[in-house]
Write an enzyme that holds these catalytic residues in place. Sequence first.
Site, PDB file in Angstrom:
ATOM      1  N   ASP A  19      44.078 -59.984 -10.249  1.00  0.00           N
ATOM      2  CA  ASP A  19      43.445 -59.028 -11.171  1.00  0.00           C
ATOM      3  C   ASP A  19      43.427 -59.525 -12.607  1.00  0.00           C
ATOM      4  OD1 ASP A  19      43.011 -57.210  -9.134  1.00  0.00           O
ATOM      5  OD2 ASP A  19      44.938 -56.209  -9.433  1.00  0.00           O
ATOM      6  N   ARG A  40      33.553 -59.058  -2.210  1.00  0.00           N
ATOM      7  CA  ARG A  40      33.951 -60.255  -1.439  1.00  0.00           C
ATOM      8  C   ARG A  40      34.341 -59.865  -0.016  1.00  0.00           C
ATOM      9  NH1 ARG A  40      38.716 -61.607   0.165  1.00  0.00           N
ATOM     10  NH2 ARG A  40      39.637 -60.006  -1.164  1.00  0.00           N
ATOM     11  N   ARG A  41      35.194 -58.859   0.115  1.00  0.00           N
ATOM     12  CA  ARG A  41      35.596 -58.418   1.453  1.00  0.00           C
ATOM     13  C   ARG A  41      34.398 -57.862   2.227  1.00  0.00           C
ATOM     14  NH1 ARG A  41      40.891 -55.404  -0.986  1.00  0.00           N
ATOM     15  NH2 ARG A  41      42.340 -57.161  -0.904  1.00  0.00           N
ATOM     16  N   ARG A  50      37.587 -46.367  -4.088  1.00  0.00           N
ATOM     17  CA  ARG A  50      38.523 -46.630  -5.172  1.00  0.00           C
ATOM     18  C   ARG A  50      39.825 -45.913  -4.842  1.00  0.00           C
ATOM     19  NH1 ARG A  50      39.357 -49.312  -8.324  1.00  0.00           N
ATOM     20  NH2 ARG A  50      39.277 -48.352 -10.367  1.00  0.00           N
ATOM     21  N   ARG A  72      43.841 -44.684  -0.251  1.00  0.00           N
ATOM     22  CA  ARG A  72      42.857 -45.289   0.652  1.00  0.00           C
ATOM     23  C   ARG A  72      43.256 -45.086   2.112  1.00  0.00           C
ATOM     24  NH1 ARG A  72      40.427 -50.725  -2.199  1.00  0.00           N
ATOM     25  NH2 ARG A  72      40.558 -50.015  -4.347  1.00  0.00           N
TER      26      ARG A  72
END
Length: 851
Positions: free
Chosen positions: A587, A634-635, A652, A658
């Site tokens: 990050d 990307r994932r 998010r 999640r």
Amino acid sequence: MHDLAGLTDYDVLVIGGGLAGLTSAYALQKQGARVVVIEERGRPGGLICSGRFGDFTFDIGAEAFAAGATEVKDLCGELGLPVVAPRGKSWIFHHKRAGIPEGALPIPHGMLGIPASLDDPGIVQALSEAEMERARQDLTMGLEVGAEEATVSDLVTARLGKAVLEKVVAPVAGGIHSASTDRLNVDTVLRGLRPALKEHGSLVQAVASLRGLKPGKPAVLAPEGGMFRLVETLAQRIEEGGGLILSHVRALDLEPVDKKSDAEADGAAESNQPGSAGWKVIVSNTKSGATPGASPINIGETVTVTVPQVVVALPGYLAAPMLRKVPGIEVGQLPQGGPIAHVTLFVDCPALDAHPRGSGMLVQRPSSEDIENGCVGAKAITHYTSKWPWAEEAAGKGHHLLRVSYGWANGPQIPVSVEGALQDASRLLGVEISPDQLLGSMIIHWDGSLPPFTPKHRKMTAKLLEEVQAYPGLELAGSWVAGSGIAAVVRQAQTIKLRGTGWISEAEEDALVLGTRASRLAVTQSETVASALRDQGLNVQLRQVRTAGDISRASLQKLGEVGVFAAQLRLALLEGNCHLAVHSFKDLPTQPVSGLKVAAIPSRADARDALCAAPGLTLETLPPGASVGTGSPRRAAQILALRPDLKIVDIRGNVPTRLGRVKGISAPQADFTDGRETREKISQGAHDLDAVILAAAGLDRIGLGAYASERFDPEQVLPAPAQGALAVEVSEVALKAHPDLAAALEELNDLATALTATAERAVLAELNAGCAAPVGAFAQMERGILTLTAAIISLDGAREVRISDFLQADPEKTFAEMLDQAHQLGESVARALLEAGGGELADLGAAKARG
């Protein structure tokens, strides 16, 4: 009606949803604040708002800002709003008087009608020979003349004479600021003019130095599509960033929390500052009044909420009664603004295609005799579709939008009607416009909304702002304290800082402070490093900081900048609020920050991505069309490459949040660092996903590794560069002040992790890619050989460019030299990706600001 008790979940309550309130909310949110804006009317925006005729949307409030306002231009750029200049000249309309015919003269190039040259046609045509001779005295009189005059009228009269004031400056300045020039403070409405006068010794030459001798740069600008787009986009960004905007909610009263009783209840020492424990605000729901211009009506029961910080962004006449109830704050008598009305006319009149008066006209103030003789009653007209090219196209061929303005401050009251506006428009533009050509009309009243910024008022508000500084967590915003104009409002609102809510814990005086985000994962990672340093004898204490990335509900691509999780931590380091910080290395932006240093890279955890689904499910066995959540392009790209039938859902939130959305699993206890909105979603039990994809390291670090139903081979799903690694960042000031800290951090370094993470991050740096770009990279160190594989994937997963390379590490080299080798390997692989066409597959700057 809104449930107002939930306002206590926010760090900052902004009272007032006009431009000042929205700008301050946006600025505070970027500092990591959880912000709620309340607006008593049915929409945010205040004096900046839109109207509509059919598909044509246009400004019915303020429509432009001063071109020199860099803060406003920069804000528009940040929000992805291109700005445009108006076209066409502006004019001054003079009434028919004894010996003088009715007619129009061009506004001279300068500032509020003050010319940059006395040879300007607008001055030459307006003045008699004797009046021109008086004006030319400005060029030779001493610089002390008028130097201390506070008002526009006194300054212009002293330097250029009464004729220049009445014929040119008064119509322009009075029309723009809706006030007579004897009530306008020079330093507020003509910023920079007084110092320029002292430097050049002439008012005309001072204006020329600020504006140039000849017209060139436009005086005003606006976002393409209308000024209203600025407030609409600000509101959108605030809500995307985790903020809340509530219309039809009014603040009735506020007071500082009783610091003594609050401290006694907590068993803490009493603070010596009022408001340091927060603010109590009484709020109420409202409904619209009987007319659009009427004040809203309170409905329902009032609610008292307590918040750490309040921004009062109301007009002065609404803010003053509230502030006067706060002990120690004095608000003097406020000047009253004149009644303002705009009659908007949408007409089918091809004769106006020639733009007879350019972008519009300002009207000379009428005398009683002028009114008796049936003069034009309007004070200004804007030919909106002539002024703004985009508007002419939107309105359609032969269609024109005219804004006819009424309302002289402390002057004659002219009846306002559509019929009267049509007659005035016809005389001002020199084109007859009949009622049967009218396609639409509206009358908007802004009574008292623009009070003049008089010298007395300027002095009073300066004292008021000083008094407010004694109240932590109380801020003021708006034109009544900032100064006249959009530029002043934005400039002042952007200076408001988050106070007293960023830090959750206080550290001992001699402790090394480790700043951390508030999430469970961030605290766990920070505690791991703190514990390792404590084992070496250092006194390390955690202090929590909330970041914009923690509170935002927007996707990473819309958060507006790289490093959304790291920016606030880095600011805390630079400002000395903490000595070191622990980042998830993936990050951390690849660009270094002056004054900061990554001083340690501890041993890496599991670098892989993990699928979290119901027990027994893998990527291969997920049902066709299953919904898979991830916030990473990307994932998403790599999952679609393996299973193009799956539905990717942009999500998010922190790890427990999640996991709580996945069907068929028992979610862990929620981590409420995302605010009230996330809490509500969790409480609703919305199991709307079949799986989510998370970093295995994050799951493992907070004891949730068992939720991973499958961990992907790095060759199958390339991780994010430096995923699973931590970076300990330290301020250089702290390293110099604490030599023991530098030595202890060196002990935390892991060579293999440092080399692999450095090589992977060098790929991102060389590609100039943001953290949301679909770029994967994975390096391994085995038997002295560093191998690196990286790829750029199209967002739909259909195409990929992948490159691998390696180097033999030289054990004779120093640690720094080996890191440099690893960095060069990453750069080489990145260049190879671009040469193979990888740059054509995706937007490599995906985490940067977007329009």
